[in-house]
Motif scaffolding. Structure first.
Motif, mmCIF file in Angstrom:
data_model
loop_
_atom_site.group_PDB
_atom_site.id
_atom_site.type_symbol
_atom_site.label_atom_id
_atom_site.label_comp_id
_atom_site.label_asym_id
_atom_site.label_seq_id
_atom_site.Cartn_x
_atom_site.Cartn_y
_atom_site.Cartn_z
ATOM 1 N N LEU A 24 0.833 -1.210 0.000
ATOM 2 C CA LEU A 24 0.000 0.000 0.000
ATOM 3 C C LEU A 24 0.867 1.258 0.000
ATOM 4 O O LEU A 24 0.584 2.224 -0.717
ATOM 5 C CB LEU A 24 -0.934 -0.002 1.208
ATOM 6 C CG LEU A 24 -2.136 -0.949 1.135
ATOM 7 C CD1 LEU A 24 -2.840 -1.024 2.490
ATOM 8 C CD2 LEU A 24 -3.113 -0.484 0.059
ATOM 9 N N ALA A 25 1.928 1.251 0.807
ATOM 10 C CA ALA A 25 2.814 2.421 0.849
ATOM 11 C C ALA A 25 3.481 2.636 -0.505
ATOM 12 O O ALA A 25 3.597 3.773 -0.984
ATOM 13 C CB ALA A 25 3.866 2.239 1.943
ATOM 14 N N ALA B 57 6.951 5.369 0.697
ATOM 15 C CA ALA B 57 6.112 6.090 -0.261
ATOM 16 C C ALA B 57 6.821 7.336 -0.775
ATOM 17 O O ALA B 57 6.823 7.625 -1.981
ATOM 18 C CB ALA B 57 4.784 6.467 0.390
ATOM 19 N N GLY B 58 7.445 8.091 0.134
ATOM 20 C CA GLY B 58 8.130 9.315 -0.263
ATOM 21 C C GLY B 58 9.340 9.073 -1.131
ATOM 22 O O GLY B 58 9.635 9.856 -2.041
ATOM 23 N N THR B 59 10.053 7.992 -0.874
ATOM 24 C CA THR B 59 11.220 7.660 -1.688
ATOM 25 C C THR B 59 10.803 7.356 -3.122
ATOM 26 O O THR B 59 11.415 7.839 -4.086
ATOM 27 C CB THR B 59 11.967 6.462 -1.082
ATOM 28 O OG1 THR B 59 12.474 6.830 0.203
ATOM 29 C CG2 THR B 59 13.124 6.033 -1.975
ATOM 30 N N GLY C 256 12.049 15.738 0.545
ATOM 31 C CA GLY C 256 10.764 15.173 0.142
ATOM 32 C C GLY C 256 10.342 13.980 0.965
ATOM 33 O O GLY C 256 9.383 14.017 1.725
ATOM 34 N N ALA C 257 11.082 12.869 0.839
ATOM 35 C CA ALA C 257 10.689 11.623 1.503
ATOM 36 C C ALA C 257 10.597 11.785 3.012
ATOM 37 O O ALA C 257 9.735 11.173 3.660
ATOM 38 C CB ALA C 257 11.689 10.520 1.145
ATOM 39 N N LEU C 258 11.458 12.594 3.578
ATOM 40 C CA LEU C 258 11.443 12.824 5.023
ATOM 41 C C LEU C 258 10.086 13.343 5.490
ATOM 42 O O LEU C 258 9.593 12.971 6.565
ATOM 43 C CB LEU C 258 12.545 13.826 5.381
ATOM 44 C CG LEU C 258 12.677 14.228 6.846
ATOM 45 C CD1 LEU C 258 13.068 13.025 7.684
ATOM 46 C CD2 LEU C 258 13.722 15.330 6.999
#
Length: 510
Positions: free
Chosen positions: A12-13, A59-61, A98-100
């Motif tokens: 899901l992520a 998800a952010g990565t 971003g991902a953070l």
């Protein structure tokens, strides 16, 4: 092997990251932005903060590295960074910028669920938390307000209009709210969905208000009262290698003279050339300005162009600045502006490494930032200039509007991104400045996206990509201040306070 719940959460992520990526250029499937956060919210349901943090990071990565790593690498190589270092930076920068923040949002959702299980207030607090994360992305360090949730929705003018009140954060809040409502509906069994009456009513009321406001503002700003200004934007499509070779300067000037000659036939009051139209400083070579303006001789037209500028700092000391020059038809310099917000890692220091190590690795010296904004007088109209990267910062455009700018001009050269996706991402971020300030936006680039944008954020006309061409049109300069111009990011800061306040609410009694 991971357990089935863990595998489901990871899938899901990852899906959330893919949907967010697909909502932005290169695919630009903006409708997916209304669903992109749903899988992540479902994945962190019942998870602890650390598990949620990891899921949000995944998800952010996928989203941020997928959208920006290639263009960051190309830009840093173009800026002179060694290839291996540029590759490392291209992996790390999207993580930090971003991902953070995806991870922080996911952890917040998990903590909120622990403290207030199933609370209907999620319909407010979770969108506010996402806005707070974007506010942090835009301000911490050098700030990186790039591929924000609002940027996926530039093709929905009715939704963008709320930006003149709440900025891009207002658009983001609405999109995030739809995501949260969808997640709430999916995670509850049918028997308990009746308890979602209040969130559904709240979301419905917000959407109705935004749609009504958007349609009213689209009508209001369709033909505003103001001074019409005839303009011509020049897209040179100059090969990048020409900029670094002095022997190619005659060819560069010849192409621009030809394009300015074509522009002169349109009777413009202002001709705009892109950022770094010439790779040679007109300050040291004033004849360049005269040659570029020569086709306009005898007219009242002005030329606005970008080029490097050498500034003396003291005896034996000088700095190079990325600048804009306003020139009259006789080639006389009227005014200059030096770029104030430099591109991190490209024009200014990569703060990941000490200065001494940067020199040892061969990272080139930085540009010098300008000292103050400049408003260019164009026969009574006042043009505020944003050079390249500056267009993504709402505060820079807002400051120009507050100072009296009646139109915005963005000079850019996105060729160093190495592809069309990042150039379109850049344009989408910059386009919102027109709505926030209710100022027409003139955007001149070397090879795209060159466009005229009206005060509603609607593209009047755009030039074809990768072609030497002239784009002519008329814009209406405006001086009416917007609420966002006056108060700035009050809405975003309110969202931050609301999100923090949501964690401070007392736990409900068992």
């Amino acid at each position: 092997m991971p357990s089935r719940p863990t595998t489901r959460a990871l899938a899901l992520a990852a899906l959330a990251g893919v949907l967010y990526w697909a909502a932005q250029p290169p695919l630009a499937l903006g409708s997916l932005a209304f669903l992109a956060l749903v899988p992540l919210l479902l994945a962190v349901r019942g998870a602890g903060p650390w598990r949620a943090l990891a899921l949000g990071w995944l998800a952010g990565t996928i989203a941020c590295n997928g959208l920006t790593s290639a263009s960051i690498h190309a830009a840093l190589v173009h800026a002179g960074h060694p290839g291996w270092l540029a590759a490392l930076e291209a992996m790390v920068i999207p993580q930090l910028c971003g991902a953070l923040y995806f991870a922080a949002f996911a952890a917040y959702a998990a903590i909120l669920e622990q403290r207030r299980p199933g609370t209907a207030w999620r319909i407010v607090l979770l969108p506010a938390a996402w806005v707070a994360c974007e506010l942090a992305r835009s301000r911490i360090g050098n700030g990186m307000p790039w591929v924000l949730l609002a940027h996926a929705e530039v093709d929905r003018p009715w939704l963008l209009q709320v930006a003149d009140v709440a900025g891009a954060s207002g658009v983001t809040f609405v999109v995030a709210m739809v995501n949260v409502l969808a997640a709430m509906l999916l995670e509850r069994p049918r028997a308990s969905r009746s308890r979602l009456g209040a969130p559904i009513a709240f979301a419905g009321a917000i959407l109705l208000a935004v749609v009504a406001y958007g349609r009213a503002e689209l009508v209001r700003w369709r033909a505003p009262t103001g001074r019409p200004l005839r303009v011509a934007l020049v897209q040179g499509n100059i090969p990048d290698e020409w900029r670094t070779q002095l022997r190619q300067l005659p060819a560069v000037l010849a192409r621009y003279r030809e394009l300015v000659t074509r522009a002169a036939r349109e009777g413009p009051e202002l001709v705009v050339l892109p950022e770094n139209a010439t790779g040679v400083s007109p300050s040291a070579n004033p004849q360049i300005l005269a040659q570029l303006a020569a086709p306009l001789a005898g007219s009242g037209s002005l030329v606005l162009l970008g080029a490097p500028r050498t500034v003396a700092l003291g005896p034996g000391s000088a700095a190079v600045r990325n600048s804009a020059f306003l020139v009259d038809a006789a080639g006389a310099l009227r005014a200059t502006y030096d770029k104030m917000h430099l591109v991190p890692f490209g024009e200014t220091s990569t703060w990941l490494l000490p200065a001494a190590l940067q020199r040892r690795l061969g990272v080139p010296d930085d540009y010098s930032a300008g000292d103050a904004a400049t408003l260019f007088d164009v026969d009574g109209a006042r043009a505020g200039v944003l050079i390249c990267w500056e267009g993504i910062y709402a505060g820079a455009a807002r400051a120009l509007a507050r100072a009296g700018a009646t139109l915005l001009v963005n000079l850019s050269n996105d060729d160093w991104f190495g592809g069309h996706a990042a150039a379109e991402q850049h344009f989408r971020a910059t386009l919102l400045r027109a709505v926030e300030t209710r100022r027409p936006l003139l955007r001149a680039t070397n090879s795209g996206v060159t466009a005229l944008v009206d005060a509603r954020g609607i593209v009047i006309v755009a030039a074809p990509r990768d072609a030497a061409t002239v784009l002519a049109g008329t814009v209406t300069t405006l001086s009416t201040p917007t609420l966002y111009t006056r108060i700035g990011d009050v809405f975003a800061w309110t969202c931050l306070l609301a999100a923090l306040g949501g964690l401070l609410l007392p736990r409900p009694r068992a």
